[in-house]
Design a protein around this motif. Structure first.
Motif, PDB file in Angstrom:
ATOM      1  N   ILE A  77     -11.616 -11.710  12.938  1.00  0.00           N
ATOM      2  CA  ILE A  77     -11.895 -10.560  12.048  1.00  0.00           C
ATOM      3  C   ILE A  77     -13.306 -10.069  12.329  1.00  0.00           C
ATOM      4  O   ILE A  77     -14.213 -10.863  12.592  1.00  0.00           O
ATOM      5  CB  ILE A  77     -11.684 -10.909  10.555  1.00  0.00           C
ATOM      6  CG1 ILE A  77     -11.638  -9.617   9.716  1.00  0.00           C
ATOM      7  CG2 ILE A  77     -12.755 -11.869  10.037  1.00  0.00           C
ATOM      8  CD1 ILE A  77     -10.989  -9.789   8.350  1.00  0.00           C
ATOM      9  N   VAL A  78     -13.443  -8.754  12.322  1.00  0.00           N
ATOM     10  CA  VAL A  78     -14.742  -8.153  12.640  1.00  0.00           C
ATOM     11  C   VAL A  78     -15.064  -7.107  11.579  1.00  0.00           C
ATOM     12  O   VAL A  78     -14.164  -6.420  11.072  1.00  0.00           O
ATOM     13  CB  VAL A  78     -14.732  -7.561  14.074  1.00  0.00           C
ATOM     14  CG1 VAL A  78     -13.583  -6.581  14.278  1.00  0.00           C
ATOM     15  CG2 VAL A  78     -16.048  -6.893  14.423  1.00  0.00           C
ATOM     16  N   GLY A  79     -16.334  -7.026  11.230  1.00  0.00           N
ATOM     17  CA  GLY A  79     -16.760  -6.042  10.231  1.00  0.00           C
ATOM     18  C   GLY A  79     -18.051  -5.359  10.644  1.00  0.00           C
ATOM     19  O   GLY A  79     -18.747  -5.824  11.554  1.00  0.00           O
TER      20      GLY A  79
ATOM     21  N   LEU B 145     -12.395  -3.329   6.341  1.00  0.00           N
ATOM     22  CA  LEU B 145     -12.834  -1.984   5.989  1.00  0.00           C
ATOM     23  C   LEU B 145     -13.988  -2.091   5.008  1.00  0.00           C
ATOM     24  O   LEU B 145     -13.882  -2.770   3.984  1.00  0.00           O
ATOM     25  CB  LEU B 145     -11.678  -1.199   5.365  1.00  0.00           C
ATOM     26  CG  LEU B 145     -10.469  -0.986   6.283  1.00  0.00           C
ATOM     27  CD1 LEU B 145      -9.402  -0.163   5.574  1.00  0.00           C
ATOM     28  CD2 LEU B 145     -10.882  -0.306   7.578  1.00  0.00           C
ATOM     29  N   HIS B 146     -15.107  -1.439   5.370  1.00  0.00           N
ATOM     30  CA  HIS B 146     -16.307  -1.510   4.549  1.00  0.00           C
ATOM     31  C   HIS B 146     -16.793  -2.949   4.384  1.00  0.00           C
ATOM     32  O   HIS B 146     -17.129  -3.392   3.285  1.00  0.00           O
ATOM     33  CB  HIS B 146     -16.078  -0.832   3.195  1.00  0.00           C
ATOM     34  CG  HIS B 146     -15.819   0.643   3.339  1.00  0.00           C
ATOM     35  ND1 HIS B 146     -16.793   1.538   3.670  1.00  0.00           N
ATOM     36  CD2 HIS B 146     -14.671   1.351   3.261  1.00  0.00           C
ATOM     37  CE1 HIS B 146     -16.272   2.759   3.762  1.00  0.00           C
ATOM     38  NE2 HIS B 146     -14.988   2.672   3.531  1.00  0.00           N
TER      39      HIS B 146
ATOM     40  N   GLY C 192      -9.431  -7.057  -0.220  1.00  0.00           N
ATOM     41  CA  GLY C 192      -8.202  -7.140   0.577  1.00  0.00           C
ATOM     42  C   GLY C 192      -7.963  -5.945   1.486  1.00  0.00           C
ATOM     43  O   GLY C 192      -6.830  -5.650   1.836  1.00  0.00           O
ATOM     44  N   ARG C 193      -9.029  -5.267   1.865  1.00  0.00           N
ATOM     45  CA  ARG C 193      -8.861  -4.086   2.711  1.00  0.00           C
ATOM     46  C   ARG C 193      -9.234  -4.412   4.158  1.00  0.00           C
ATOM     47  O   ARG C 193     -10.380  -4.720   4.450  1.00  0.00           O
ATOM     48  CB  ARG C 193      -9.714  -2.936   2.186  1.00  0.00           C
ATOM     49  CG  ARG C 193      -9.254  -2.466   0.794  1.00  0.00           C
ATOM     50  CD  ARG C 193      -9.989  -1.220   0.368  1.00  0.00           C
ATOM     51  NE  ARG C 193     -11.394  -1.471   0.122  1.00  0.00           N
ATOM     52  CZ  ARG C 193     -12.348  -0.553   0.202  1.00  0.00           C
ATOM     53  NH1 ARG C 193     -12.034   0.675   0.530  1.00  0.00           N
ATOM     54  NH2 ARG C 193     -13.599  -0.869  -0.032  1.00  0.00           N
ATOM     55  N   TYR C 194      -8.268  -4.356   5.026  1.00  0.00           N
ATOM     56  CA  TYR C 194      -8.511  -4.613   6.443  1.00  0.00           C
ATOM     57  C   TYR C 194      -7.388  -3.951   7.235  1.00  0.00           C
ATOM     58  O   TYR C 194      -6.358  -3.553   6.668  1.00  0.00           O
ATOM     59  CB  TYR C 194      -8.570  -6.115   6.742  1.00  0.00           C
ATOM     60  CG  TYR C 194      -7.394  -6.873   6.180  1.00  0.00           C
ATOM     61  CD1 TYR C 194      -6.192  -6.960   6.889  1.00  0.00           C
ATOM     62  CD2 TYR C 194      -7.471  -7.497   4.929  1.00  0.00           C
ATOM     63  CE1 TYR C 194      -5.107  -7.640   6.355  1.00  0.00           C
ATOM     64  CE2 TYR C 194      -6.394  -8.169   4.401  1.00  0.00           C
ATOM     65  CZ  TYR C 194      -5.216  -8.241   5.115  1.00  0.00           C
ATOM     66  OH  TYR C 194      -4.137  -8.889   4.594  1.00  0.00           O
ATOM     67  N   VAL C 195      -7.613  -3.810   8.537  1.00  0.00           N
ATOM     68  CA  VAL C 195      -6.582  -3.237   9.414  1.00  0.00           C
ATOM     69  C   VAL C 195      -6.391  -4.151  10.619  1.00  0.00           C
ATOM     70  O   VAL C 195      -7.251  -4.994  10.922  1.00  0.00           O
ATOM     71  CB  VAL C 195      -6.972  -1.831   9.931  1.00  0.00           C
ATOM     72  CG1 VAL C 195      -6.997  -0.814   8.794  1.00  0.00           C
ATOM     73  CG2 VAL C 195      -8.324  -1.866  10.653  1.00  0.00           C
ATOM     74  N   ASP C 196      -5.275  -3.986  11.279  1.00  0.00           N
ATOM     75  CA  ASP C 196      -5.032  -4.643  12.558  1.00  0.00           C
ATOM     76  C   ASP C 196      -5.542  -3.695  13.638  1.00  0.00           C
ATOM     77  O   ASP C 196      -4.990  -2.598  13.831  1.00  0.00           O
ATOM     78  CB  ASP C 196      -3.524  -4.896  12.704  1.00  0.00           C
ATOM     79  CG  ASP C 196      -3.181  -5.575  14.030  1.00  0.00           C
ATOM     80  OD1 ASP C 196      -4.047  -5.608  14.930  1.00  0.00           O
ATOM     81  OD2 ASP C 196      -2.046  -6.063  14.154  1.00  0.00           O
ATOM     82  N   LEU C 197      -6.591  -4.095  14.329  1.00  0.00           N
ATOM     83  CA  LEU C 197      -7.252  -3.154  15.249  1.00  0.00           C
ATOM     84  C   LEU C 197      -6.362  -2.730  16.412  1.00  0.00           C
ATOM     85  O   LEU C 197      -6.587  -1.664  16.993  1.00  0.00           O
ATOM     86  CB  LEU C 197      -8.560  -3.754  15.775  1.00  0.00           C
ATOM     87  CG  LEU C 197      -9.807  -3.449  14.936  1.00  0.00           C
ATOM     88  CD1 LEU C 197     -11.012  -4.201  15.482  1.00  0.00           C
ATOM     89  CD2 LEU C 197     -10.096  -1.945  14.917  1.00  0.00           C
ATOM     90  N   SER C 198      -5.361  -3.541  16.741  1.00  0.00           N
ATOM     91  CA  SER C 198      -4.513  -3.146  17.878  1.00  0.00           C
ATOM     92  C   SER C 198      -3.686  -1.905  17.552  1.00  0.00           C
ATOM     93  O   SER C 198      -3.219  -1.218  18.448  1.00  0.00           O
ATOM     94  CB  SER C 198      -3.593  -4.301  18.294  1.00  0.00           C
ATOM     95  OG  SER C 198      -2.727  -4.619  17.228  1.00  0.00           O
TER      96      SER C 198
ATOM     97  N   TYR D  13     -16.820   2.811  12.488  1.00  0.00           N
ATOM     98  CA  TYR D  13     -15.398   3.159  12.528  1.00  0.00           C
ATOM     99  C   TYR D  13     -14.656   2.506  11.372  1.00  0.00           C
ATOM    100  O   TYR D  13     -13.766   3.106  10.759  1.00  0.00           O
ATOM    101  CB  TYR D  13     -14.799   2.690  13.863  1.00  0.00           C
ATOM    102  CG  TYR D  13     -13.333   3.024  14.021  1.00  0.00           C
ATOM    103  CD1 TYR D  13     -12.937   4.306  14.383  1.00  0.00           C
ATOM    104  CD2 TYR D  13     -12.343   2.070  13.801  1.00  0.00           C
ATOM    105  CE1 TYR D  13     -11.593   4.638  14.526  1.00  0.00           C
ATOM    106  CE2 TYR D  13     -11.001   2.384  13.946  1.00  0.00           C
ATOM    107  CZ  TYR D  13     -10.634   3.669  14.308  1.00  0.00           C
ATOM    108  OH  TYR D  13      -9.306   3.992  14.432  1.00  0.00           O
ATOM    109  N   LEU D  14     -15.005   1.275  11.070  1.00  0.00           N
ATOM    110  CA  LEU D  14     -14.314   0.511  10.022  1.00  0.00           C
ATOM    111  C   LEU D  14     -14.873   0.787   8.635  1.00  0.00           C
ATOM    112  O   LEU D  14     -14.372   0.255   7.643  1.00  0.00           O
ATOM    113  CB  LEU D  14     -14.422  -0.987  10.317  1.00  0.00           C
ATOM    114  CG  LEU D  14     -13.718  -1.471  11.581  1.00  0.00           C
ATOM    115  CD1 LEU D  14     -14.093  -2.918  11.880  1.00  0.00           C
ATOM    116  CD2 LEU D  14     -12.207  -1.327  11.442  1.00  0.00           C
ATOM    117  N   GLY D  15     -15.887   1.622   8.563  1.00  0.00           N
ATOM    118  CA  GLY D  15     -16.580   1.785   7.298  1.00  0.00           C
ATOM    119  C   GLY D  15     -17.605   0.672   7.145  1.00  0.00           C
ATOM    120  O   GLY D  15     -17.448  -0.427   7.694  1.00  0.00           O
ATOM    121  N   SER D  16     -18.655   0.963   6.426  1.00  0.00           N
ATOM    122  CA  SER D  16     -19.749   0.014   6.268  1.00  0.00           C
ATOM    123  C   SER D  16     -19.916  -0.343   4.798  1.00  0.00           C
ATOM    124  O   SER D  16     -19.179   0.141   3.937  1.00  0.00           O
ATOM    125  CB  SER D  16     -21.028   0.657   6.805  1.00  0.00           C
ATOM    126  OG  SER D  16     -22.095  -0.243   6.705  1.00  0.00           O
ATOM    127  N   CYS D  17     -20.834  -1.229   4.519  1.00  0.00           N
ATOM    128  CA  CYS D  17     -21.172  -1.513   3.118  1.00  0.00           C
ATOM    129  C   CYS D  17     -22.609  -1.979   3.067  1.00  0.00           C
ATOM    130  O   CYS D  17     -23.222  -2.258   4.092  1.00  0.00           O
ATOM    131  CB  CYS D  17     -20.247  -2.576   2.531  1.00  0.00           C
ATOM    132  SG  CYS D  17     -20.526  -4.235   3.186  1.00  0.00           S
TER     133      CYS D  17
END
Lengths: 419, 419
Positions: B10-12, B44-45, B53-59, B78-82
């Protein structure tokens, strides 16, 4: 014009700088040389500098094809600009006598002036004077303004590059807003140049594309601005998205004519042409939004960069500016005077355009605004017609000539002694 | 890590966006895939979104080589920041339990966080917690900040592109000033980001070259700012030239610690990390100059654009950001945790650099400032050492992928439902 032998040309730049104004200068120079003129002088700081005897021999500055290419990529008026307003012939004949004395001394056949509405007023007055007092010197105007507000021409060189920079920057600003955490709504207000004409502000819509929603609202100065409606619009938008981006013209004003920026700034500063200096529109609107909605805000003024960003110039614009410079020189060479070159669009897609020569008396001081039907009914966006109009003007790039990681410009050799 | 079979990553992204932060994201993704990980999730963020619980599958987002190239050219997170500040483990253990529950549910082996000082604090705390409570998950930080203020690394990805934009824009602003008529002196004050560190403001000096004098003065936040000395300096400069350009950091403050912008703005807005929101430094200084000298002034804030201008990105920066992302993923894959990747410079000319892995405990919240001896004695410019340091970082271009005249970014498909 004694003996039909071609003598010299003088060219000047006037009004606000653009990313394309030097490309027109390069076009004038090249065509003058191609058509067999001897010297091409450049007045420093326009007619104002000419009156003070300040000019250069351009062949000392454009010494190679590379110099010409650098000049086309150099923002701001290479020769320096001015906002000098020529008095009426009846008001001050001495000024005219002085100018014509200098032009005769320099053996000038053709006088080319690159500028906007105010500059075309200069061409009009000088050509009138020449005709009345029997001078053979031809005076031709070459259009230039990021504001795109000149009458009779489809558009003005300089506008396309500014529009491209605005579309690109607004897209980057919108994307920047996406990074925001969603907990806090934010409104970014982007302030764009354009005192009375919304051509530049409307160009913010160029950011709208498959990968970008574009700005959420666009306010042009052609329509009265209602602060309460603006607040309500932002409130509505913030219900749907965390980051709202609104583009506003620096010249937006209420129905009773009060500039929004005046609500923030005093005293009013007025330039030599009686124009108000506008600034602080976005800043004022942000303070209103923060107070009324309590959201986070950011005021972004594109400021000087929108007229100076050669690194993001439009190829169509730079090439047209060059052609228009050449066409102005050609017109003067062929005997035209009191004329301005205009761009005539032949088709949108594929984009085709050519130059024509128009009577400058029909142009000067006549501002061309965005037509009402190119603004949406509710007044908060531009229509597809607007986009169809501007899209061809931002096409293609002019690769900067990079040296040590930064775009190279044409240096002004020895100008310091003259300035 | 049951059965040594690689599971997921997982990457943020966290903190202020940059033009290069997505290039690091692309690097993490590519290396994770190359090293045989199954899924690469993107929070995400950042940690804040993960907790919700907000995340995406980058593929689903990076589906092709072209997508990866677009991502490298896309500004902002791209993923949103916080700007979420993780509490101390003793203060709120439940937050940690929640994060680790989510990570276990997603079968995460490696957690990569791309960010600045505050983000490295998050890596430190999560890796500490993992060690204390026996989790196998590895936590590695990937540096990012336009401010260039992270300790232990030679520089941070994102800085080079911002520096290139600043050098380019300041050069265009200086040139714009040249167009001015000489009768009226003008001071343009360019306000550049950097709360405590002057790395960005110093980059204004990159505009200095054979064809440009560079800004006339540069004021970094590392030294106390003396308003009277500033006025005197501008007065002196205006005796020599019509157009003066001064670069100032948004964070300049007087010897007693008062920010210049505070003299203009109130109330002080403070963000979640207790940082002051600075704005209006240039505007305030312009009002002082207008009152004290009576010259024309223009305040120019580079604002959001300096961190978002992907269209003017540095190739060295974008490639290094990509490499650093890959190196962070490699370190985590090879068992490192509680570490941050840093850039080690091997030589200035020819520029050579590589990556190393450092203990994040030595980095977090430790700001690296411009050394005193890289600022001139009188405190109004940077030295050649500064230029030698930054020049390699702005080299080369990353051609934008242009569609319809505007740079294309990678679209965030389906994010709207998640935001």
């Amino acid at each position: 014009m004694a003996n039909n032998k071609k003598r010299n040309v003088i060219v000047g730049q006037s009004g606000g700088p653009t990313a394309a104004i030097n490309s027109s200068l390069a076009g004038v120079y090249r065509t003058a040389k191609d058509r067999g003129y001897n010297k091409v002088y450049g007045m420093l700081h326009g007619v104002q500098g000419l009156l003070e005897g300040r000019y250069v021999d351009l062949s000392e500055h454009i010494q190679s094809g590379l110099d010409a290419e650098l000049l086309k990529r150099t923002p701001s008026a290479y020769l320096g600009s001015c906002r000098y307003k020529l008095p009426g012939i009846n008001e001050n004949k001495e000024v005219y006598e002085k100018i014509f004395d200098i032009l005769e001394k320099l053996e000038i056949d053709c006088f080319i002036y690159i500028g906007g509405n105010d500059s075309m007023d200069t061409i009009k007055k000088l050509s009138d004077y020449a005709i009345v007092f029997g001078s053979d010197i031809r005076f031709v105007g070459c259009p230039k303004t990021i504001d795109n507000d000149l009458a009779l021409t489809d558009h003005t060189p300089g506008y396309g590059s500014a529009a491209k920079y605005i579309g690109t920057s607004v897209k980057e600003i919108i994307r920047d807003g996406w990074s925001l955490e969603t907990a806090h709504g934010q409104v970014m207000v982007v302030e764009i140049m354009g005192r009375n004409a919304g051509w530049l502000t409307g160009a913010a819509a160029l950011s709208k594309s498959e990968d970008c929603d574009g700005p959420d609202a666009i306010y042009l100065p052609e329509l009265p601005f209602d602060i309460q409606a603006f607040i309500d619009k932002c409130k509505e938008l913030l219900k749907k998205k965390a980051s709202v981006v609104v583009a506003v013209s620096e010249g937006i004003h209420t129905a009773d004519g009060k500039y929004i920026c005046e609500m923030d700034n005093d005293p009013d500063y007025v330039d030599a042409f009686g124009h108000k200096q506008l600034t602080g529109t976005a800043r004022y609107l942000c303070s209103v939004l923060a107070a009324e909605i309590g959201c986070k805000t950011r005021a972004i003024e594109l400021s000087t960069l929108q007229r100076a960003a050669s690194h993001c110039a439009s190829r169509v614009d730079i090439l047209e500016a060059y052609e228009v410079g050449g066409a102005a020189m050609k017109a003067a060479d062929e005997g035209d005077t009191g004329k301005m070159v205009v761009i005539k669009r032949l088709s949108d897609d594929p984009y085709q355009a050519g130059t024509e020569v128009k009577d400058v008396h029909k142009i000067a001081n006549d501002e061309r605004l965005v037509p009402r039907n190119w603004i949406t009914k509710d007044g908060t966006y531009v229509t597809n017609e607007f986009i169809t109009y501007v899209r061809p003007l931002i096409q293609g790039d002019v690769s900067p000539i990079m040296v040590d990681g930064i775009p190279r410009h044409l240096y002004r050799k020895g100008f310091q002694d003259l300035l």
